[in-house]
Structure formats: structure tokens, C-alpha cells
Scaffold this motif. Sequence first.
Motif, short mmCIF file in Angstrom:
data_model
loop_
_atom_site.label_atom_id
_atom_site.label_comp_id
_atom_site.label_asym_id
_atom_site.label_seq_id
_atom_site.Cartn_x
_atom_site.Cartn_y
_atom_site.Cartn_z
N HIS A 74 1.05 -1.27 0.29
CA HIS A 74 -0.18 -0.07 -0.35
C HIS A 74 0.16 1.31 0.22
O HIS A 74 0.53 2.04 -0.47
N ALA A 75 2.06 1.20 0.96
CA ALA A 75 3.58 2.74 0.15
C ALA A 75 4.01 2.33 -1.03
O ALA A 75 3.80 3.83 -1.13
N ILE A 76 4.01 1.40 -1.52
CA ILE A 76 4.03 1.15 -2.86
C ILE A 76 3.06 1.67 -3.85
O ILE A 76 3.19 3.06 -4.85
N MET A 77 1.98 0.67 -4.19
CA MET A 77 0.85 1.29 -4.80
C MET A 77 0.07 2.56 -4.28
O MET A 77 -1.30 1.49 -3.60
N THR A 78 0.54 3.69 -4.18
CA THR A 78 -0.50 4.17 -3.88
C THR A 78 -1.68 4.63 -4.89
O THR A 78 -1.20 4.14 -6.15
N SER A 79 -2.50 5.76 -5.03
CA SER A 79 -3.14 5.75 -5.66
C SER A 79 -2.45 6.55 -6.57
O SER A 79 -3.08 6.45 -8.61
N ALA A 80 -2.00 7.69 -6.24
CA ALA A 80 -1.19 8.45 -8.08
C ALA A 80 -0.18 7.14 -8.34
O ALA A 80 -0.70 6.93 -9.55
N ARG A 81 -0.06 6.26 -8.07
CA ARG A 81 1.33 5.57 -8.70
C ARG A 81 0.20 4.66 -8.97
O ARG A 81 0.75 4.75 -11.03
N LEU A 82 -0.71 4.51 -8.97
CA LEU A 82 -1.49 3.47 -9.78
C LEU A 82 -2.35 4.05 -10.93
O LEU A 82 -3.02 3.52 -12.48
N HIS A 83 -2.62 5.18 -10.89
CA HIS A 83 -3.39 5.61 -12.22
C HIS A 83 -2.66 6.01 -12.51
O HIS A 83 -2.39 6.38 -13.93
N SER A 84 -1.27 7.01 -12.16
CA SER A 84 -0.31 6.64 -13.12
C SER A 84 0.67 5.62 -13.90
O SER A 84 0.50 5.98 -15.33
N CYS A 85 0.24 4.49 -13.99
CA CYS A 85 0.82 3.33 -14.11
C CYS A 85 -0.41 3.37 -15.46
O CYS A 85 -0.14 2.92 -16.74
N CYS A 86 -1.23 3.45 -14.54
CA CYS A 86 -2.64 3.26 -16.31
C CYS A 86 -2.40 4.41 -17.00
O CYS A 86 -2.57 3.64 -18.58
N GLY A 87 -2.52 5.53 -17.08
CA GLY A 87 -2.60 6.65 -17.94
C GLY A 87 -1.22 6.38 -18.56
O GLY A 87 -1.21 6.43 -19.95
N LEU A 88 0.36 5.65 -18.14
CA LEU A 88 1.03 5.21 -19.07
C LEU A 88 0.93 4.32 -19.19
O LEU A 88 2.05 4.40 -20.85
N ALA A 89 -0.02 3.30 -19.52
CA ALA A 89 0.15 2.46 -19.85
C ALA A 89 -1.19 2.95 -22.58
O ALA A 89 -0.13 1.92 -22.86
N TRP A 90 -2.14 3.92 -21.62
CA TRP A 90 -2.99 4.05 -22.16
C TRP A 90 -1.87 5.30 -23.41
O TRP A 90 -2.25 5.20 -24.57
N PHE A 91 -0.67 5.85 -22.40
CA PHE A 91 -0.28 6.67 -23.48
C PHE A 91 1.19 6.56 -24.89
O PHE A 91 1.35 6.25 -25.46
N VAL A 92 1.26 4.96 -24.07
CA VAL A 92 2.43 4.74 -24.63
C VAL A 92 1.62 4.05 -25.98
O VAL A 92 2.21 3.83 -27.33
N ALA A 93 -0.11 3.77 -25.57
CA ALA A 93 -0.45 3.08 -26.80
C ALA A 93 -0.71 3.87 -28.03
O ALA A 93 -0.38 3.83 -28.89
N LEU A 94 -1.40 4.70 -27.06
CA LEU A 94 -2.08 6.20 -28.05
C LEU A 94 -0.57 6.62 -28.90
O LEU A 94 -0.96 6.91 -30.41
N LEU A 95 0.44 6.82 -28.60
CA LEU A 95 1.34 7.56 -29.22
C LEU A 95 2.17 5.97 -30.25
O LEU A 95 2.52 7.14 -31.46
N CYS A 96 1.99 4.99 -29.60
CA CYS A 96 2.45 4.07 -30.65
C CYS A 96 1.89 4.23 -32.08
O CYS A 96 1.81 4.00 -33.55
N ILE A 97 0.21 4.78 -31.51
CA ILE A 97 -0.52 3.95 -33.11
C ILE A 97 -0.94 5.41 -33.60
O ILE A 97 -1.00 5.62 -34.65
N ALA A 98 -0.35 6.91 -32.57
CA ALA A 98 -0.70 8.10 -33.33
C ALA A 98 0.73 8.55 -34.71
O ALA A 98 0.88 9.01 -35.28
N VAL A 99 1.48 8.10 -34.10
CA VAL A 99 2.13 7.75 -35.10
C VAL A 99 2.78 7.04 -36.30
O VAL A 99 2.91 7.52 -37.33
N LEU A 100 2.38 5.85 -36.27
CA LEU A 100 2.13 4.93 -36.92
C LEU A 100 0.99 5.28 -38.05
O LEU A 100 1.22 5.54 -39.60
N PHE A 101 -0.29 6.11 -38.12
CA PHE A 101 -1.26 6.39 -38.55
C PHE A 101 -0.64 7.71 -38.88
O PHE A 101 -1.67 8.42 -40.13
#
Length: 371
Positions: A189-216
Motif C-alpha cells: 500500500h505504501a508503494i502502490m498508492t493511488s497516484a502511482r496506480l493512476h500513473s501506471c494506467c495512464g502511462l499504459a494508455w499513453f504509450v499505446a496511443l502514442l505508438c498508434i498515433a505515430v503509425l497513422f
Amino acid sequence: MSLHLQPLHQVGTSWTRLSAEETTPNTSHKEYTEKFRGLSYIPVFSRTVLLWMENTTTVTPLKQPIVFELEGFHVPPGYSSFLFVLALFNYMVVLMGNGVVVCVIIIDKNLHRPMFVMICHLVVCDLLGATAVLPRLMMHFLTGERRIAHIPAIAQAFSVHTYGVATQTLLGAMAYDRYIAVCEPLRYHAIMTSARLHSCCGLAWFVALLCIAVLFAFHMNTPLCGNIIKHVYCSNRAILRLACRSTPINNIYGLSMSWSVSTGIFIIIAFSYFRILQASVKRSNVDSGVRSKAFQTCTSHLVVYVLYEIASVIIIVSHRFASASQDIKKFFSILFIIIPPAINPIIYGLVSKELRSSIIKHFTKQVFHKK
């Protein structure tokens, strides 16, 4: 001024085919030319002009508004309604299963934890992929409509590719969460805080969207000279096959991006589960329940990842068999879109005891409340 004429057989053309009887070894050159006068002579200049015109023929690029036509499946007469019902049933299973999972996680505050929040993100990703393909596929089966405008085609292709990459990046983020939960349970709970959780999920979506945006982004200045997409749905590769010129940069980037994402996520997941296995073996000597808890925690994630990879491998292998029919290849190509989104909610419910209990509790509560 006179033009120098040559026999047609001497300039390497096949316009006149001579049979064995007409061209015997005893036939003299004079008899030969007299017999085929008017047929076997052509001005060299004329042939040169014809060859030049053939080599300089260009294809005119299409102008907006561009309307594509999906090749789709070859549907035998009388089977359209049956295939429509199958596609509709699959889409309803996807919507109901994933909708139940999301609603239960949102309603039940006991499930407001990192693992279930990431499951919600994965559910949204599954809905994106299924919704991008299945409604149009149902329309194709029901009405035979195959046309799709340029902007909706790009949107469909963008959604499908985003689904493919985001599924992998989110599964990578879930592997990191499972690694912290098993290997660092006291500090979780000290490591996986709410901020880190949302950062991990946001980073996952950002990487996906960035990769596909460059592709298109490579589609911006690529002229298209055809409008028939030989697939069930629109994709980057299917659209660029219609380009008037070769697209080596897009091909290299697409392959490099796919390989990098798949390999990177595989390394993250393999490392996480290797460390989880190590921690489980070490602690099983002290606490016999550690191994079973680790198994219960990681099984759903691992099964979802393996299922996605199996569907991807089937697609790759099916294209290596030239003898396989096009309809079979097209069916295999949509497996990773129609199967995982329908099965994933069942996997979550069967494996996760907390989620299963919450679903049963809310379902029975609603049933008895109505009575």
C-alpha cells in the motif's frame, strides 16, 4: 524517307505464333516473308512508342471523399441471418459480461483496489476493440453493406490497433502490480498508492496511443489509388496496400513498434512472474498458504495474457499457409477481437473469489429486491 522493317519474330515479340508445319527447316527466307507479308512486319519506331507508353502509364490518386469497400466474408446464400445472430450474440456477451464487471467494481467499495481498477481499464480496452469491429460486421451480415467512408475507416483501424497495443501495456502494468503485491506484501500500500496506480494506467494508455498515433501519421501524405480493402475490418496495413507508391518507412516502423511492444511486455511479465515464483518458494516453507494466495492472485492475469498471445499466434500462423482459404484467414484475424473480450469477464469471475462473491451478492440482492 523509308523505315527499316524487321520480321516480327526477329525482334522478340510473340504476336505471331508459327506452327511446326508452317516453319519447316526447308522453308526459305523468301517463302517465309512472302507467306506472312502484312502480318509479321512492324515498324521498330511504332514498337518503341508502344513500349514507352506502357512504361509511362500512371495511376491517378483518389480524391476526397474516398469511400472504401470492405471485401468481408464470402457468405453463402441463406447463411447471412445465421452469421448475424452469431455476431450479435457475441457482442451481447461482450457488453453484458464486461458491463457487469465494471458496474460491480464501481458499486462495491471493497473492490476499489489497484488490481480491480486495472481490470476496469482492461475491460474498457476490450469494449473498444469489440465495438470497433462487431457492429459493422453485423451490418455486413444483415444488409450486405460493405462501404465505409475514409474517416470512419481510419477511426476503425486506429481503434483496433489501439486495442491491440493497450491490451499488452495494461497487462504489463498489471504484472508490475502483482509483483509488488506478492514480493512486497507489507509495503504494497505504501508503494502502490493511488497516484502511482493512476500513473501506471495512464502511462499504459499513453504509450499505446502514442505508438498508434505515430503509425497513422504516415497516412497524412500517402495518396491512395484503390478503394477495395481485402479484409473484414480496416487496418493500417490493409489501407496502405492501396497506396500509389511503396511505404517502406511505415512498414519498418510498424514492424519495429510491434516487435518492441510485444518483446518489452513479455520481458516485464516474465521477470515479474519469475520473481513471484521465487518469493512463493521461499515463503512456502514458513507459510503454507503463500503459494495458494500467489496462485489465486496471478492466475486471472496470466490466463488473460496467454489467451491474447494464443490468438495473436494463430493469426500469424494462419497467414503462413498459402493453401488456407481467405475466409479462414479472415476469421482467425478477428479471433483476438471477438474471443478475449467475451471470455475475460468469465476468467475474472471464476478466478477472483472477491469479484465472484460481489457479483453473486449484488445479483441476488437485485432479484430478491424485485420480489
